[in-house]
Structure formats: structure tokens, C-alpha cells
Scaffold this motif. Structure first.
Motif, PDB file in Angstrom:
ATOM      1  N   THR A 115       0.902  -1.292  -0.192  1.00  0.00           N
ATOM      2  CA  THR A 115      -0.089   0.023   0.102  1.00  0.00           C
ATOM      3  C   THR A 115       0.958   1.218   0.104  1.00  0.00           C
ATOM      4  OG1 THR A 115      -1.719   1.223   1.055  1.00  0.00           O
ATOM      5  CG2 THR A 115      -0.316  -0.032   2.349  1.00  0.00           C
ATOM      6  N   TYR A 116       0.365   2.161  -0.517  1.00  0.00           N
ATOM      7  CA  TYR A 116       0.889   3.563  -0.912  1.00  0.00           C
ATOM      8  C   TYR A 116       0.454   4.627   0.010  1.00  0.00           C
ATOM      9  CZ  TYR A 116       3.289   7.704  -2.938  1.00  0.00           C
ATOM     10  OH  TYR A 116       3.913   8.946  -2.826  1.00  0.00           O
ATOM     11  N   LYS A 117      -1.068   4.381  -0.130  1.00  0.00           N
ATOM     12  CA  LYS A 117      -1.834   5.599   0.281  1.00  0.00           C
ATOM     13  C   LYS A 117      -2.038   5.385   1.818  1.00  0.00           C
ATOM     14  CE  LYS A 117      -6.382   3.103   0.034  1.00  0.00           C
ATOM     15  NZ  LYS A 117      -7.937   3.342  -0.444  1.00  0.00           N
ATOM     16  N   ARG A 118      -1.779   4.295   2.390  1.00  0.00           N
ATOM     17  CA  ARG A 118      -1.875   4.005   3.872  1.00  0.00           C
ATOM     18  C   ARG A 118      -0.711   4.717   4.528  1.00  0.00           C
ATOM     19  NH1 ARG A 118      -5.422  -1.524   4.863  1.00  0.00           N
ATOM     20  NH2 ARG A 118      -6.419  -1.522   2.970  1.00  0.00           N
ATOM     21  N   LEU A 119       0.361   4.455   3.722  1.00  0.00           N
ATOM     22  CA  LEU A 119       1.564   5.095   4.339  1.00  0.00           C
ATOM     23  C   LEU A 119       1.548   6.541   4.210  1.00  0.00           C
ATOM     24  CD1 LEU A 119       4.351   4.333   5.279  1.00  0.00           C
ATOM     25  CD2 LEU A 119       5.294   4.263   3.130  1.00  0.00           C
ATOM     26  N   GLN A 120       1.082   7.151   3.140  1.00  0.00           N
ATOM     27  CA  GLN A 120       0.736   8.488   3.270  1.00  0.00           C
ATOM     28  C   GLN A 120      -0.257   9.186   4.158  1.00  0.00           C
ATOM     29  OE1 GLN A 120       2.699  10.258   1.066  1.00  0.00           O
ATOM     30  NE2 GLN A 120       3.492   8.187   0.702  1.00  0.00           N
ATOM     31  N   GLN A 121      -1.164   8.330   4.252  1.00  0.00           N
ATOM     32  CA  GLN A 121      -2.379   8.624   5.261  1.00  0.00           C
ATOM     33  C   GLN A 121      -1.663   8.715   6.483  1.00  0.00           C
ATOM     34  OE1 GLN A 121      -5.786   9.274   4.801  1.00  0.00           O
ATOM     35  NE2 GLN A 121      -5.336  10.113   6.710  1.00  0.00           N
ATOM     36  N   ASP A 122      -0.615   7.828   7.072  1.00  0.00           N
ATOM     37  CA  ASP A 122       0.081   7.886   8.309  1.00  0.00           C
ATOM     38  C   ASP A 122       0.857   9.160   8.482  1.00  0.00           C
ATOM     39  OD1 ASP A 122      -0.978   5.289   8.798  1.00  0.00           O
ATOM     40  OD2 ASP A 122       0.974   4.187   8.283  1.00  0.00           O
ATOM     41  N   LYS A 123       1.415   9.593   7.421  1.00  0.00           N
ATOM     42  CA  LYS A 123       1.935  10.729   7.172  1.00  0.00           C
ATOM     43  C   LYS A 123       1.155  11.991   7.563  1.00  0.00           C
ATOM     44  CE  LYS A 123       5.850   9.214   4.200  1.00  0.00           C
ATOM     45  NZ  LYS A 123       6.515   9.342   2.941  1.00  0.00           N
ATOM     46  N   MET A 124      -0.024  11.953   6.853  1.00  0.00           N
ATOM     47  CA  MET A 124      -1.186  13.102   6.865  1.00  0.00           C
ATOM     48  C   MET A 124      -1.639  12.967   8.212  1.00  0.00           C
ATOM     49  SD  MET A 124      -1.128  14.521   4.002  1.00  0.00           S
ATOM     50  CE  MET A 124      -2.422  15.705   4.822  1.00  0.00           C
ATOM     51  N   ASN A 125      -1.713  11.872   8.984  1.00  0.00           N
ATOM     52  CA  ASN A 125      -2.366  11.675  10.429  1.00  0.00           C
ATOM     53  C   ASN A 125      -1.387  12.839  11.361  1.00  0.00           C
ATOM     54  OD1 ASN A 125      -4.628  10.410   9.781  1.00  0.00           O
ATOM     55  ND2 ASN A 125      -3.238   8.443  10.091  1.00  0.00           N
ATOM     56  N   LYS A 126      -0.057  12.623  11.083  1.00  0.00           N
ATOM     57  CA  LYS A 126       0.751  13.264  11.826  1.00  0.00           C
ATOM     58  C   LYS A 126       0.843  14.601  11.655  1.00  0.00           C
ATOM     59  CE  LYS A 126       4.293  10.009  12.441  1.00  0.00           C
ATOM     60  NZ  LYS A 126       5.989   9.339  12.066  1.00  0.00           N
ATOM     61  N   ILE A 127       0.416  14.817  10.284  1.00  0.00           N
ATOM     62  CA  ILE A 127       0.247  16.654   9.799  1.00  0.00           C
ATOM     63  C   ILE A 127      -1.080  17.192  10.266  1.00  0.00           C
ATOM     64  CG2 ILE A 127      -0.468  17.946   7.894  1.00  0.00           C
ATOM     65  CD1 ILE A 127       1.648  16.245   6.161  1.00  0.00           C
ATOM     66  N   PHE A 128      -2.125  16.451  10.406  1.00  0.00           N
ATOM     67  CA  PHE A 128      -3.453  16.662  10.895  1.00  0.00           C
ATOM     68  C   PHE A 128      -3.290  16.883  12.541  1.00  0.00           C
ATOM     69  CE2 PHE A 128      -5.584  14.213   7.291  1.00  0.00           C
ATOM     70  CZ  PHE A 128      -5.937  15.477   6.654  1.00  0.00           C
ATOM     71  N   GLU A 129      -2.672  16.196  13.162  1.00  0.00           N
ATOM     72  CA  GLU A 129      -2.621  15.915  14.680  1.00  0.00           C
ATOM     73  C   GLU A 129      -1.779  17.421  14.895  1.00  0.00           C
ATOM     74  OE1 GLU A 129      -0.330  12.626  15.636  1.00  0.00           O
ATOM     75  OE2 GLU A 129      -2.175  11.231  15.589  1.00  0.00           O
ATOM     76  N   GLU A 130      -0.644  17.747  14.160  1.00  0.00           N
ATOM     77  CA  GLU A 130      -0.059  19.156  14.355  1.00  0.00           C
ATOM     78  C   GLU A 130      -0.895  20.346  14.043  1.00  0.00           C
ATOM     79  OE1 GLU A 130       3.596  19.298  12.249  1.00  0.00           O
ATOM     80  OE2 GLU A 130       4.600  17.316  13.481  1.00  0.00           O
ATOM     81  N   ALA A 131      -1.726  20.285  12.974  1.00  0.00           N
ATOM     82  CA  ALA A 131      -2.525  21.248  12.723  1.00  0.00           C
ATOM     83  C   ALA A 131      -3.861  21.546  13.718  1.00  0.00           C
ATOM     84  CB  ALA A 131      -3.344  20.836  11.156  1.00  0.00           C
ATOM     85  N   PHE A 132      -4.255  20.399  14.022  1.00  0.00           N
ATOM     86  CA  PHE A 132      -5.222  20.579  15.374  1.00  0.00           C
ATOM     87  C   PHE A 132      -4.668  20.991  16.536  1.00  0.00           C
ATOM     88  CE2 PHE A 132      -6.877  18.254  19.105  1.00  0.00           C
ATOM     89  CZ  PHE A 132      -8.250  18.573  18.813  1.00  0.00           C
ATOM     90  N   GLU A 133      -3.557  20.607  16.948  1.00  0.00           N
ATOM     91  CA  GLU A 133      -3.032  21.204  18.149  1.00  0.00           C
ATOM     92  C   GLU A 133      -2.588  22.761  17.893  1.00  0.00           C
ATOM     93  OE1 GLU A 133       0.671  18.839  18.865  1.00  0.00           O
ATOM     94  OE2 GLU A 133      -0.453  17.101  19.505  1.00  0.00           O
ATOM     95  N   ASN A 134      -2.144  23.023  16.758  1.00  0.00           N
ATOM     96  CA  ASN A 134      -1.628  24.508  16.426  1.00  0.00           C
ATOM     97  C   ASN A 134      -2.856  25.451  16.010  1.00  0.00           C
ATOM     98  OD1 ASN A 134       0.866  23.934  17.171  1.00  0.00           O
ATOM     99  ND2 ASN A 134       1.364  23.415  15.069  1.00  0.00           N
ATOM    100  N   LYS A 135      -4.216  24.737  15.718  1.00  0.00           N
ATOM    101  CA  LYS A 135      -5.376  25.432  15.521  1.00  0.00           C
ATOM    102  C   LYS A 135      -5.220  26.233  14.153  1.00  0.00           C
ATOM    103  CE  LYS A 135      -6.973  26.144  20.228  1.00  0.00           C
ATOM    104  NZ  LYS A 135      -7.496  27.171  20.918  1.00  0.00           N
TER     105      LYS A 135
END
Length: 365
Positions: free
Chosen positions: A87-107
Motif C-alpha cells: 500500500t502506498y496511500k496508507r503510508l501517506q495517510q500515516d504521514k497525513m495523520n501526523k500533519i493533521f495532529e499538528e494542525a489540530f494542536e496549532n489550530k
């Protein structure tokens, strides 16, 4: 000399992989529905179209070509046919999850493209990830039809990031409310009672019109639309009309508007035009049991009491008059302070009768 066979030596030279492991692969083949990679294992890796991207319309042959390097994740070492599923998309999703978490914390305020209009909201693409914006968080007003957002770029903030439940929730409403509040504060800081301002008709109701003043809405009540009587605001305005209005009152964040200005006030020169004894012509505007109101001009009505309709006894005004009928009467009372004018047709008839009698006497002489 080694006792190992060629096959055994070849197998020893290959890597060992496990489910969930991230590996590097080289593209050795591209088909419409899958990509084949050499991952240094005894079997080739298979990356299906569905595991490459969330975009069902993606063209794999345009995305990659033989010789390209891809970082992928092992889904299954043996798919039952000796192939390794990747899978390529799930690996990208893992990376996106980290991006989303940072965006959520930083509003952070994010911008994504609406890729699907769902029954309960919008699916928004951000990078390789997907964000769900519930219908209740799309706007600060209820919107029955969300189809207008299809393929549109929208801004949002994240209110929930839960990769385990695959819940990445976005909120657009919050940004709209905050921006409107800021615009409202800026507008209220620069307007004052008596000021003329241009606005756009935003909504029409039975009791008036809401005017967008560029930061806040003001209410133009039906009673403030004209010095005359207005039956239906929709007969005067339509949504989108530009209108110049005056600020009548500001109470907290409520703004009252008016079109009844001093320069167009019909009562301004009424004392000169409607002096007692003046003969006037007007139209019956409405009737009651005690009389009829006659419109002399827009904004000025006069009362023709039932006792002053005729020399003859009149039981009800509607027995001899009808709305829209033009009549000639004499002004018998004028009160500028209370803005009341009284008329009499009876006085006109008495004068005409008196004149006729005088003329008859003159002829007899």
C-alpha cells in the motif's frame, strides 16, 4: 566450495519482510489497475490502484513509470498466490495523520478541495488525506443543498483527529462566525445614527428587509420603507438590490434602518398645502366602520368620517365608497402635531346646494 544450491544461495541473498514493514521498491511494471515493484524479496510486490490512491480516477500510467522508486508499506507478505500486497496511500495517510495532529494542536487554518458531497456533509481532500466536514459545520446558516461546494476550495479548522477511528473532522462554520464577528466590530466602529450607507438586500420577510451592510445586517422595517403605506416589502425590493439607507438606531449589535428621510417627508410642507378650507382630490385607501381614509399623496392620509361622507345619512362607508375611488372633499381640520387631517364631502355638497339655491333666486329676480 559451498554445499548450498543456487536457489538456496539466491534466497539467502534476499531480504526478509513482515506485514506492516515499510520498504523501498523499484517500479518494474505499470498496468491500468496495478503497479509491480521489485522490493528485493523473492516475490514481486503488487500495488493496486485502490491502494495507491483514494482517487478512483487516477491514471497509474501517468503517475509512475518503470525505474521509479516508491516507499511502500507491506499489507500481506503472501496474498495466496505468492505475491506481496503493498500500500502506498496508507503510508501517506500515516504521514497525513501526523500533519493533521499538528494542525489540530496549532489550530491551523487549512485549505482543501471538496471531492465529494455526501448525505451528511462534505469530503475534503487535503494532501493525501481526507477530512469530513459535517453539514452542520459547513456554514453559519442552514444549507439544504451542499452541491454548490463540489470541486470548490474551502477553508476549515480541525475539531477532531482520531486516526484509529478514521475520524478527521473539519469545521468551516467556526471561521465564518469569527470573520463575521470581526467585520461586524469594524462596521459598528465606523457607523453612527443619521449616517447614510449603501447595502444589499439579503432577505425579505413580511415585516421588512434585512440589508447586508458589509459586516452586519440591518433591519429595514416595513414601517420605515416609505412615508406611505407599504403592504408587501417584496413589491418594493428583491434580493440583491442595492439600496441607500439611513442608520436610524444602533442597539448593541442591532441596526435599525430607514428610508423615511427629512428631505422626502411629505409632512414637511403639509401645513401650507392642506390648510383648513382647501378643496382637495384624493383616493380612498382603506375603510373602517367609522369612516374612510383618503390618500392625499404618498405618506399623507386624511380621515373622511362616516358623518361627513354625504348630506344623506350613511350607515357604513362601504355602502357608498370603494377602495381606489377618487373623491373631492374640503379640509375641515388640520393638526400638524398629531399629523391628522379631517375631510368633509358633506361640506362640499352643502356649498354646492347653497350655490344652486342662490343661482335659482337670481334667475327668479
Amino acid at each position: 566450495m559451498s554445499d548450498l544450491s543456487f536457489e538456496e544461495m539466491l534466497e539467502d541473498s534476499l531480504v526478509t519482510i513482515h506485514n506492516g514493514e515499510v520498504v523501498e521498491g523499484t517500479v518494474i511494471g505499470v498496468k491500468d489497475n496495478e503497479i509491480i515493484l521489485n522490493i528485493g524479496y523473492k516475490a514481486d510486490g503488487i500495488l493496486t490502484k485502490n491502494e495507491y490512491s483514494n482517487n478512483a480516477d487516477v491514471d497509474l500510467t501517468a503517475e509512475v513509470k518503470p525505474g521509479d522508486q516508491l516507499t511502500v508499506k507491506v499489507l500481506k507478505v503472501n496474498d495466496g498466490e505468492g505475491q506481496v500486497l503493498l500500500t502506498y496511500k496508507r503510508l501517506q495517510q500515516d504521514k497525513m495523520n501526523k500533519i493533521f495532529e499538528e494542525a489540530f494542536e496549532n489550530k491551523e487554518v487549512l485549505t482543501g478541495k471538496v471531492v465529494a458531497v455526501l448525505k451528511g456533509g462534505l469530503s475534503v481532500a487535503y494532501g493525501e488525506g481526507r477530512v469530513f466536514v459535517p453539514a452542520s459545520l459547513v456554514s453559519d446558516m442552514y444549507e439544504k443543498d451542499l452541491s454548490k461546494y463540489q470541486n470548490q476550495d474551502i477553508e476549515f479548522v480541525l475539531t477532531e483527529v482520531n486516526p484509529y477511528k478514521r475520524r478527521i473532522i473539519g469545521d468551516r462554520k467556526q471561521l465564518i462566525v469569527e470573520r463575521k464577528k470581526k467585520m461586524q466590530e469594524e462596521l459598528l466602529a465606523k457607523i453612527e445614527v443619521g449616517m447614510m450607507i449603501e447595502g444589499t438586500v439579503k432577505n425579505l420577510t413580511d415585516f421588512g428587509a434585512f440589508i447586508d451592510l458589509g459586516g452586519a445586517d440591518g433591519l429595514l422595517h416595513i414601517s420605515e420603507m416609505s412615508w406611505g403605506r407599504v403592504e408587501d416589502p417584496k413589491k418594493l425590493f428583491k434580493v440583491g438590490d442595492k439600496v441607500n439607507v439611513m442608520i436610524k438606531d444602533i442597539t448593541d449589535t442591532k441596526i435599525a434602518l430607514t428610508l423615511k428621510l427629512d428631505e422626502n417627508n411629505p409632512w414637511k410642507n403639509a401645513a401650507e398645502k392642506y390648510q383648513i378650507g382647501t378643496m382637495i382630490t384624493g383616493k380612498v385607501a382603506r375603510m373602517t366602520d367609522f369612516g374612510a381614509f383618503v390618500e392625499l399623496e404618498e405618506g399623507i392620509d386624511a380621515l373622511l368620517h362616516v358623518s361627513q361622507i354625504s348630506i344623506e345619512h350613511v350607515e357604513k362607508p362601504s355602502d357608498v365608497l370603494k377602495v381606489g375611488q377618487e373623491i373631492t372633499a374640503k379640509i375641515v381640520d388640520f393638526n400638524e402635531e398629531t399629523k391628522k387631517i379631517s375631510l368633509s364631502v358633506k361640506a362640499v355638497e352643502l356649498e354646492n346646494k347653497k350655490e344652486s339655491a342662490s343661482e335659482a333666486e337670481e334667475r327668479e329676480e
